[in-house]
Scaffold this motif. Structure first.
Motif, PDB file in Angstrom:
ATOM      1  N   ARG A  47      19.798  87.595  23.089  1.00  0.00           N
ATOM      2  CA  ARG A  47      18.709  86.877  22.417  1.00  0.00           C
ATOM      3  C   ARG A  47      17.459  87.760  22.391  1.00  0.00           C
ATOM      4  O   ARG A  47      17.228  88.549  23.310  1.00  0.00           O
ATOM      5  CB  ARG A  47      18.401  85.583  23.160  1.00  0.00           C
ATOM      6  CG  ARG A  47      19.602  84.660  23.355  1.00  0.00           C
ATOM      7  CD  ARG A  47      20.165  84.165  22.032  1.00  0.00           C
ATOM      8  NE  ARG A  47      21.311  83.316  22.205  1.00  0.00           N
ATOM      9  CZ  ARG A  47      21.245  81.985  22.299  1.00  0.00           C
ATOM     10  NH1 ARG A  47      20.075  81.375  22.282  1.00  0.00           N
ATOM     11  NH2 ARG A  47      22.347  81.285  22.411  1.00  0.00           N
ATOM     12  N   TYR A  67      10.906  87.395  24.388  1.00  0.00           N
ATOM     13  CA  TYR A  67       9.689  86.714  23.966  1.00  0.00           C
ATOM     14  C   TYR A  67       8.522  87.708  23.951  1.00  0.00           C
ATOM     15  O   TYR A  67       8.304  88.459  24.909  1.00  0.00           O
ATOM     16  CB  TYR A  67       9.380  85.563  24.928  1.00  0.00           C
ATOM     17  CG  TYR A  67       8.146  84.787  24.586  1.00  0.00           C
ATOM     18  CD1 TYR A  67       8.120  83.941  23.484  1.00  0.00           C
ATOM     19  CD2 TYR A  67       6.988  84.900  25.362  1.00  0.00           C
ATOM     20  CE1 TYR A  67       6.968  83.214  23.178  1.00  0.00           C
ATOM     21  CE2 TYR A  67       5.847  84.175  25.068  1.00  0.00           C
ATOM     22  CZ  TYR A  67       5.858  83.329  23.962  1.00  0.00           C
ATOM     23  OH  TYR A  67       4.710  82.621  23.661  1.00  0.00           O
ATOM     24  N   SER A 126      23.141  81.003  26.979  1.00  0.00           N
ATOM     25  CA  SER A 126      23.527  80.478  25.669  1.00  0.00           C
ATOM     26  C   SER A 126      23.429  78.952  25.615  1.00  0.00           C
ATOM     27  O   SER A 126      23.479  78.364  24.535  1.00  0.00           O
ATOM     28  CB  SER A 126      24.967  80.905  25.336  1.00  0.00           C
ATOM     29  OG  SER A 126      25.883  80.458  26.326  1.00  0.00           O
ATOM     30  N   ASN A 139      16.153  79.621  21.733  1.00  0.00           N
ATOM     31  CA  ASN A 139      16.186  80.935  22.368  1.00  0.00           C
ATOM     32  C   ASN A 139      15.848  80.769  23.845  1.00  0.00           C
ATOM     33  O   ASN A 139      14.792  80.247  24.203  1.00  0.00           O
ATOM     34  CB  ASN A 139      15.174  81.869  21.690  1.00  0.00           C
ATOM     35  CG  ASN A 139      15.235  83.293  22.219  1.00  0.00           C
ATOM     36  OD1 ASN A 139      15.996  83.599  23.147  1.00  0.00           O
ATOM     37  ND2 ASN A 139      14.428  84.178  21.652  1.00  0.00           N
ATOM     38  N   ASN A 188      12.537  82.055  24.959  1.00  0.00           N
ATOM     39  CA  ASN A 188      11.308  81.373  24.531  1.00  0.00           C
ATOM     40  C   ASN A 188      10.885  80.416  25.644  1.00  0.00           C
ATOM     41  O   ASN A 188      11.677  79.573  26.065  1.00  0.00           O
ATOM     42  CB  ASN A 188      11.570  80.601  23.241  1.00  0.00           C
ATOM     43  CG  ASN A 188      10.340  79.918  22.694  1.00  0.00           C
ATOM     44  OD1 ASN A 188       9.882  78.939  23.271  1.00  0.00           O
ATOM     45  ND2 ASN A 188       9.821  80.428  21.597  1.00  0.00           N
TER      46      ASN A 188
END
Length: 213
Positions: free
Chosen positions: A116, A119, A173, A178, A181
């Motif tokens: 992913r 951030y 997951s 995300n 985030n």
């Protein structure tokens, strides 16, 4: 007179002994005739069988005729509307098996284990908890757990387990959106704390006793 009469009477009277012999011979002749009749009748009945047994060629001819008749039943030619169908030899046939259709490949989807994006936005922990819908009365519990799990680093990752984000979601997951985030991570953490411990207060109590949650 009397002697003459007796002589005549004696000469003309049937001899009883002689009559018995005659009857005995007649009986014997009758028995012989009956025996010959029985023998003749039996010979008439056994004549065909005796002929067949005496002549092996006759028996062979009968067996051969039966065999030919049995063979003819296997050599029947079938015709459909006047068109003869060729005789198929026994044992020479083919079996056709319809192959299974190949499965349609599924469209490629993004792998759940795909990394992913980290951030890069700003914000404070108060802003993130407020945006995640966490009640202000639970902020102290959240702060205690998150400070020890990630130090409030949204991009924190456990190298051995793969846990990610502020609350170290495992696996990463599972987090909708995300996992890196901070708002998505805290929102998932609230659901986990409520479902497993009844809320953030319960999660805090468990963490202080076990040093994990």
């Amino acid at each position: 007179m009397t002697p003459d009469n007796e002589l005549i009477s004696t000469s003309t009277r049937p001899n009883a002994f002689g009559s018995n012999k005659t009857r005995t011979w007649r009986r014997r002749l009758s028995a012989v005739g009956a025996g010959l009749a029985v023998v003749g009748f039996s010979a008439a009945l056994l004549a065909p069988t005796g002929t067949a047994l005496a002549d092996p060629s006759a028996a062979e001819a009968a067996v051969t005729a039966f065999s030919l008749a049995a063979q003819d039943t296997q050599d029947i030619t079938v015709s459909v509307q006047g068109a003869p169908i060729e005789q198929v030899e026994r044992g020479s046939f083919e079996v056709y098996i319809k192959p299974k259709p190949k499965p349609t490949p599924k469209p490629a989807t993004a792998s759940a284990s795909a990394p992913r994006p980290k951030y890069t936005g700003g914000g404070s922990k108060e802003e993130w908890m407020s945006a995640a819908g966490i009640a202000q009365g639970d902020w102290a519990y959240v702060d205690y757990i998150v400070s020890r799990e990630s130090g409030w680093n949204p991009n924190a990752t456990n190298s051995s387990s793969g846990a990610c984000g502020l609350v170290q979601a495992l696996p990463c997951s599972k987090v909708p959106g995300n996992g890196y985030n901070p708002v998505d991570n805290l929102r998932w953490g609230s659901g986990y704390a409520t479902g497993r411990y009844g809320g953030w207060a319960g999660a805090y109590a468990f963490w202080t006793r076990n040093h994990w949650w």
